[in-house]
Structures are given as structure tokens and as C-alpha cells.
Design a protein around this motif. Sequence first.
Motif, PDB file in Angstrom:
ATOM      1  N   PHE A  22       0.854  -1.195   0.000  1.00  0.00           N
ATOM      2  CA  PHE A  22       0.000   0.000   0.000  1.00  0.00           C
ATOM      3  C   PHE A  22       0.887   1.240   0.000  1.00  0.00           C
ATOM      4  CE2 PHE A  22      -2.276  -3.488   1.860  1.00  0.00           C
ATOM      5  CZ  PHE A  22      -3.522  -3.408   1.290  1.00  0.00           C
ATOM      6  N   HIS A  23       0.520   2.248  -0.824  1.00  0.00           N
ATOM      7  CA  HIS A  23       1.362   3.426  -1.019  1.00  0.00           C
ATOM      8  C   HIS A  23       0.672   4.702  -0.538  1.00  0.00           C
ATOM      9  CE1 HIS A  23       4.169   1.171  -3.500  1.00  0.00           C
ATOM     10  NE2 HIS A  23       3.110   0.581  -4.016  1.00  0.00           N
ATOM     11  N   CYS A  24       1.494   5.637  -0.078  1.00  0.00           N
ATOM     12  CA  CYS A  24       1.035   6.965   0.332  1.00  0.00           C
ATOM     13  C   CYS A  24       0.596   7.751  -0.901  1.00  0.00           C
ATOM     14  CB  CYS A  24       2.184   7.684   1.040  1.00  0.00           C
ATOM     15  SG  CYS A  24       1.866   9.418   1.418  1.00  0.00           S
ATOM     16  N   ASP A  25      -0.542   8.459  -0.800  1.00  0.00           N
ATOM     17  CA  ASP A  25      -1.050   9.265  -1.917  1.00  0.00           C
ATOM     18  C   ASP A  25      -0.200  10.509  -2.166  1.00  0.00           C
ATOM     19  OD1 ASP A  25      -3.136   7.573  -2.550  1.00  0.00           O
ATOM     20  OD2 ASP A  25      -4.561   8.574  -1.222  1.00  0.00           O
ATOM     21  N   CYS A  26       0.617  10.915  -1.200  1.00  0.00           N
ATOM     22  CA  CYS A  26       1.466  12.108  -1.390  1.00  0.00           C
ATOM     23  C   CYS A  26       2.847  11.740  -1.931  1.00  0.00           C
ATOM     24  CB  CYS A  26       1.619  12.866  -0.072  1.00  0.00           C
ATOM     25  SG  CYS A  26       0.238  13.940   0.316  1.00  0.00           S
ATOM     26  N   CYS A  27       3.599  10.972  -1.167  1.00  0.00           N
ATOM     27  CA  CYS A  27       5.001  10.719  -1.530  1.00  0.00           C
ATOM     28  C   CYS A  27       5.205   9.415  -2.286  1.00  0.00           C
ATOM     29  CB  CYS A  27       5.883  10.739  -0.289  1.00  0.00           C
ATOM     30  SG  CYS A  27       5.592   9.353   0.841  1.00  0.00           S
ATOM     31  N   GLY A  28       4.252   8.501  -2.227  1.00  0.00           N
ATOM     32  CA  GLY A  28       4.374   7.241  -2.947  1.00  0.00           C
ATOM     33  C   GLY A  28       5.118   6.153  -2.188  1.00  0.00           C
ATOM     34  N   ASN A  29       5.651   6.459  -0.997  1.00  0.00           N
ATOM     35  CA  ASN A  29       6.300   5.415  -0.200  1.00  0.00           C
ATOM     36  C   ASN A  29       5.257   4.393   0.218  1.00  0.00           C
ATOM     37  OD1 ASN A  29       8.802   6.601  -0.378  1.00  0.00           O
ATOM     38  ND2 ASN A  29       8.619   7.676   1.571  1.00  0.00           N
ATOM     39  N   GLY A  30       5.700   3.163   0.451  1.00  0.00           N
ATOM     40  CA  GLY A  30       4.718   2.131   0.741  1.00  0.00           C
ATOM     41  C   GLY A  30       5.104   1.207   1.870  1.00  0.00           C
ATOM     42  N   TYR A  31       4.113   0.410   2.286  1.00  0.00           N
ATOM     43  CA  TYR A  31       4.269  -0.609   3.313  1.00  0.00           C
ATOM     44  C   TYR A  31       3.764  -1.924   2.751  1.00  0.00           C
ATOM     45  CZ  TYR A  31       4.887   3.228   6.619  1.00  0.00           C
ATOM     46  OH  TYR A  31       5.342   4.333   7.260  1.00  0.00           O
ATOM     47  N   LYS A  32       4.558  -2.987   2.924  1.00  0.00           N
ATOM     48  CA  LYS A  32       4.153  -4.317   2.481  1.00  0.00           C
ATOM     49  C   LYS A  32       3.525  -5.058   3.648  1.00  0.00           C
ATOM     50  CE  LYS A  32       7.484  -5.316  -1.148  1.00  0.00           C
ATOM     51  NZ  LYS A  32       8.650  -6.114  -1.522  1.00  0.00           N
ATOM     52  N   SER A  33       2.485  -5.821   3.335  1.00  0.00           N
ATOM     53  CA  SER A  33       1.879  -6.675   4.348  1.00  0.00           C
ATOM     54  C   SER A  33       2.725  -7.932   4.505  1.00  0.00           C
ATOM     55  CB  SER A  33       0.450  -7.040   3.945  1.00  0.00           C
ATOM     56  OG  SER A  33       0.460  -7.811   2.753  1.00  0.00           O
TER      57      SER A  33
END
Length: 196
Positions: A22-33
Amino acid sequence: MLHAFTRNYNDLSSDAGFQFEFHCDCCGNGYKSTFKESSTYDQRQMLNDIGRKAEALNNILGGKLGGVGWNVARGADAIKNRVDSRGPEWRREQEQAFDEAQEEVRPYFRKCPACNKWVCEDCWNNDENLCISCAPRESSYVAKARNEAMRREINVAVENSNVWHGTLEKRTTVCPNCGKQNDPSSAFCSGCGTKL
């Protein structure tokens, strides 16, 4: 059908299991489940093993006992075909894994009430309870504005400065006969004597 809390996500799932990013709508960084293994994949692997062993038994024993091995292999193939690699059971597992993945990563995101973006902690302004697109952090905004003003002032100073200190050459007259450049006050060419 998968429905995400944020529109920015990647499905990294395979036949073996499920994982989402899932990615941040601002910076695009993400977190994997966390990766979750598929039970249908395990069932298919187990049935493949049974089928291979039964075929080997059929080949070794032959005759009536070999027929038993052949029947076991055929039965394992029939069950394996029902446990399709991406069939309905796999889809149900995927949807459940997707819901669990969202619950796992949702604490790392905040929804901005002004623009409805889901943003990471880095893009959240705690002082204003808004994302940094809607309410930039004051210190960052001031530093950015100061740097932009500095760039403008430098550009204006460069435009108004005199960076070339040479002198312009005076005009010259070119002789139509030999092409030599002559002083415009000369009446005759200094090279060939032609009247200018």
C-alpha cells in the motif's frame, strides 16, 4: 472483488500466497503486508506428491497392484484439478488475505479530511491534523519560500550585473577586391590599394 482503503496498492500475490503493498497518496512510499501462504497451493503440492508417488508405484509394481497405483494417481489428478491454482477457493483466500493486509498496514496511514488522501506518517501534519499537501509544515514552508526568494534575487542580480568588461571593436571596412579589413576612415585599401 478487492476494495482497498487507498487506491494506491499493488497485489504481489502468487499461486503460493498473498502479499500486498500500500502506497502513500502524497510521496508514494509504501508498506508491504506480511506474506500469507495459500492453503490451496499447499493442497496442490501435496496432491502433486501423491500423484508422483502413485505413478512411481504403478511403474514399479505393474499388474494388479500397479492398477491401484494408477487409480490413486488418477484420483489425485482429479482432486488437484478441482483445487485450481487461481480458482474460486484461491480467490476467496485472496480476498480474506487482502482484508487482513489492510488491517495490518492501516495504522501506518492517516486519511486527510480535506482532500481524502491516505498519507503516511511523513506526509502528515500533526499540528493541523491535515496532510502536508493541504497544510504544509510551517518550518518547511518558510525554508522553501526563503530559498525560492533567494533564487529570484540571485537571478535579478545576475540580470542587472555587468559581467563582460571588454570593449567593442570599431567598425571596419572590407576591401571588395582582396577582402582585407581596413579602417573606415581610409580612402584606399592598405593591402592592395583599391579605392574604398
